[in-house]
Write a protein that holds these residues in place. Structure first.
Motif, PDB file in Angstrom:
ATOM      1  N   GLN A 279       0.823  -1.207   0.000  1.00 36.50           N
ATOM      2  CA  GLN A 279       0.000   0.000   0.000  1.00 36.50           C
ATOM      3  C   GLN A 279       0.855   1.253   0.000  1.00 36.50           C
ATOM      4  OE1 GLN A 279      -2.353  -0.808   3.448  1.00 36.50           O
ATOM      5  NE2 GLN A 279      -4.069  -1.578   2.233  1.00 36.50           N
TER       6      GLN A 279
ATOM      7  N   HIS B 217      -2.843   7.405  -5.501  1.00 33.73           N
ATOM      8  CA  HIS B 217      -1.763   7.105  -4.558  1.00 33.73           C
ATOM      9  C   HIS B 217      -1.325   8.371  -3.829  1.00 33.73           C
ATOM     10  CE1 HIS B 217       1.847   5.421  -2.826  1.00 33.73           C
ATOM     11  NE2 HIS B 217       2.527   6.421  -3.337  1.00 33.73           N
TER      12      HIS B 217
ATOM     13  N   ARG C 159      -3.903   9.293  -1.212  1.00 28.72           N
ATOM     14  CA  ARG C 159      -3.814   8.411  -0.046  1.00 28.72           C
ATOM     15  C   ARG C 159      -2.579   8.729   0.777  1.00 28.72           C
ATOM     16  NH1 ARG C 159      -5.492   4.231  -3.833  1.00 28.72           N
ATOM     17  NH2 ARG C 159      -3.284   3.766  -4.088  1.00 28.72           N
TER      18      ARG C 159
ATOM     19  N   ARG D 141      -2.457  10.276   4.686  1.00 30.22           N
ATOM     20  CA  ARG D 141      -1.834   9.515   5.767  1.00 30.22           C
ATOM     21  C   ARG D 141      -0.673  10.249   6.393  1.00 30.22           C
ATOM     22  NH1 ARG D 141      -1.770   5.024   1.945  1.00 30.22           N
ATOM     23  NH2 ARG D 141       0.421   5.480   1.727  1.00 30.22           N
TER      24      ARG D 141
END
Length: 166
Positions: A5, A143, A146, A150
């Motif tokens: 991930q 990506h 994300r 985070r």
């Protein structure tokens, strides 16, 4: 969170180009020129082979109806093979194996159309590049979103939330 991930998306390799299409380096232009020349030569060789086959039919005196049917068959199959190949450069093909199997014979007979589609597409870009580039850019944007969402220290987020509550 798994390591997969955290990894950035990888570009999907293209036939004859690998991943050089991403930054258009690594001999990308030379490969495109080579592909254009090669596919044009294959188109010409296929047309000559079909012409020689047709000449063989006329020497055998099979008749006008059979000659016409052969010409129509090769023309229709080449046209359909060209269209399906061209569409494959701009959108994903269906995953239904029965459809792919049913098109195999048309592609086999219409090989000249396939070579010609590769030639025309290689004049513009690496065949399939636009489709792969759109997928790669979409995955890269996802990506990045994300990754940005985070970022930061989770411990400080919890202490701020506690400070607001208390």
């Amino acid at each position: 969170m798994s390591a997969a991930q955290n990894e950035a998306p990888r570009p999907e390799p293209l036939r004859f180009f690998g991943t050089t299409w991403v930054d258009r380096g690594g001999g990308y232009t030379a490969r495109r020129v080579g592909l254009a020349v090669g596919s044009l030569a294959a188109t010409a060789a296929g047309a000559v082979a079909l012409f020689l086959g047709y000449q063989g039919l006329s020497v055998a005196a099979v008749g006008d109806l059979i000659s016409l049917l052969i010409i129509l068959t090769f023309s229709a199959c080449s046209f359909l093979a060209f269209i399906t190949t061209w569409q494959g450069f701009t959108r994903r093909r269906g995953t239904d194996p029965s459809v792919e199997r049913s098109l195999q014979s048309i592609r086999l007979v219409g090989f000249v159309g396939i070579f010609f589609a590769w030639f025309l597409r290689s004049l513009v870009e690496a065949p399939g590049e636009r489709l792969h580039r759109a997928d790669y850019q979409r995955e890269s944007r996802l990506h990045e979103r994300r990754r940005v969402a985070r970022s930061g220290n989770p411990a400080t987020r919890n202490s701020r939330a506690r400070a607001r509550r208390g």
